[in-house]
Design an enzyme around this catalytic site. Structure first.
Site, PDB file in Angstrom:
ATOM      1  N   SER A   1       4.591  -9.352  -6.210  1.00 11.21           N
ATOM      2  CA  SER A   1       4.619  -7.929  -6.582  1.00 11.21           C
ATOM      3  C   SER A   1       5.635  -7.618  -7.681  1.00 11.21           C
ATOM      4  O   SER A   1       5.606  -6.520  -8.246  1.00 11.21           O
ATOM      5  CB  SER A   1       4.938  -7.066  -5.357  1.00 11.21           C
TER       6      SER A   1
ATOM      7  N   THR B   1       6.212  -6.882  11.245  1.00  9.88           N
ATOM      8  CA  THR B   1       6.605  -8.248  11.628  1.00  9.88           C
ATOM      9  C   THR B   1       7.695  -8.823  10.734  1.00  9.88           C
ATOM     10  O   THR B   1       8.447  -9.696  11.150  1.00  9.88           O
ATOM     11  CB  THR B   1       5.382  -9.192  11.559  1.00  9.88           C
TER      12      THR B   1
ATOM     13  N   GLU C   1      -5.005   3.403  16.866  1.00 10.99           N
ATOM     14  CA  GLU C   1      -5.505   2.153  16.267  1.00 10.99           C
ATOM     15  C   GLU C   1      -6.263   1.306  17.283  1.00 10.99           C
ATOM     16  O   GLU C   1      -7.322   0.759  16.995  1.00 10.99           O
ATOM     17  CB  GLU C   1      -4.327   1.324  15.729  1.00 10.99           C
TER      18      GLU C   1
ATOM     19  N   SER D   1       0.820  -1.216   0.000  1.00  7.56           N
ATOM     20  CA  SER D   1       0.000   0.000   0.000  1.00  7.56           C
ATOM     21  C   SER D   1       0.857   1.271   0.000  1.00  7.56           C
ATOM     22  O   SER D   1       0.770   2.094  -0.904  1.00  7.56           O
ATOM     23  CB  SER D   1      -0.928  -0.011   1.218  1.00  7.56           C
TER      24      SER D   1
ATOM     25  N   HIS E   1       6.661   4.158   9.447  1.00  4.66           N
ATOM     26  CA  HIS E   1       6.103   3.934  10.790  1.00  4.66           C
ATOM     27  C   HIS E   1       7.288   3.579  11.692  1.00  4.66           C
ATOM     28  O   HIS E   1       8.200   2.873  11.265  1.00  4.66           O
ATOM     29  CB  HIS E   1       5.076   2.803  10.742  1.00  4.66           C
TER      30      HIS E   1
END
Length: 340
Positions: free
Chosen positions: A53, A84, A195, A27, A108
């Site tokens: 991909s 992860t 979240e 994304s 992030h």
């Protein structure tokens, strides 16, 4: 209000003559890569052998190489992999190919802040985090606009980390909207808190509980779905566009009275107390340790909880009702993969 950086504060020339590598083409990865390429930057894609991909990235005109080769060749490396997957990839492919003067970039801060990755001291480590999902970052860019973004600096041995972060943010369209500086700790802890307690965890639990209360009281699942889930988007859109006060301006007096008198009884001081406990678990690293252990032991609890959620009554009702709404994208979550 912190300083808001815009196009005039960022220089794309900082990335001139540099090779940018995006590791992963999900994304965020695909949006950053395409936007940067169309901003005139040299971008290569790093993927593991056999990745689905590879064909997608090549079709979009990118040179695709192995993750290790991408790190070797690039000056700025974006780690656009799930939290992860980052530690194993870092040890195997990234760390052995990092040289002094390179820049590691994250969207992030989890892996750096919770030290599942320990970067060498002689590389820049920066954060560029658009405040929106990848497809929105891409769409806004194509429309000549941008999604607001955060930047953060964790290590700056090259003394150019902030300039690189701002240039990257400009390349993806972030400075068109506005960029604010934060740090890895603040971005990670506030992101996880949002979240867990409001955006995902809090909202889904509230919606499911409301649906259950109405159905258990004898009302039809269809009415419960409309009132507790379907109309939520209309309210959130109003809040997003105008703030809470603006949303209240747009609803009926009866709805407003129910909002201000009953809402605080539902989300009361005890809920806030549990939110504070959740924040403490994030700040102490307890949540991160539990999540790392969960994926290291094969996602058993994670998968079981997701499966249980899929069986909730609201899902079957929603599937039937959404089929009556021609404007809704038709999606089957079972086995579905992201577009990239």
């Amino acid at each position: 209000m912190p300083k808001v950086y815009t196009d005039k504060d960022a220089d794309l020339g900082v990335l001139k003559n540099k090779t940018l590598a995006v590791l992963g083409f999900g994304s965020q990865g695909h949006a950053h890569a395409l936007n940067l390429k169309e901003s005139g930057c040299k971008v290569i894609i790093g993927l593991y052998e056999g990745s689905k991909s590879i064909a997608v990235a090549r079709e979009k005109g990118f040179e695709v190489v192995t993750t290790a080769e991408a790190v070797k060749r690039a000056d700025v490396i974006m780690v656009a992999l799930p939290d992860t997957k980052q530690p194993a990839c870092f040890e195997k492919d990234i760390k052995p190919n990092l040289k002094k003067g390179k820049t590691l970039l994250f969207s992030h801060g989890f892996a750096i802040h919770f030290k599942t990755i320990i970067p060498p001291k002689d590389v820049n480590v920066i954060l560029v985090a658009p405040k929106g999902p990848g497809h929105i970052v891409r769409r806004q860019f194509l429309e000549g606009k941008g999604v607001p973004a955060l930047i953060g600096i964790y290590q700056n041995p090259g003394k150019d980390a902030k300039k690189i972060a701002l240039a990257w943010a400009k390349g993806i369209g972030g400075t068109r909207a506005g960029v604010i500086e934060t740090d890895f700790k603040e971005e990670t802890e506030t992101d996880l808190f949002g979240e867990q307690t409001v955006l995902c965890g809090g909202t889904t639990a509230l919606v499911q509980a409301g649906f259950e209360v109405l159905v258990e009281a004898g009302y039809s699942p269809e009415m419960a779905y409309f009132e507790c889930l379907h109309e939520l988007k209309l309210i959130v859109d109003l809040m997003n566009e105008k703030g809470i006060a603006g949303m209240r301006f747009s609803i009926s007096e009866t709805a407003k009275w129910g909002d201000v008198t009953v809402g605080p009884k539902i989300i009361d001081a005890s809920v806030k107390k549990r939110m504070q406990a959740a924040l403490k678990d994030i700040q102490s690293g307890k949540f991160a340790k539990g999540w790392v252990k969960e994926y290291q032991t094969g996602y058993k609890k994670y998968n079981a909880l997701l499966k249980a959620g899929e069986k909730h009554g609201i899902e079957k009702t929603g599937e039937k009702l959404r089929a009556l709404m021609p404007w809704m994208p038709k999606r089957n979550i079972k086995g579905a993969q992201a577009a990239y």
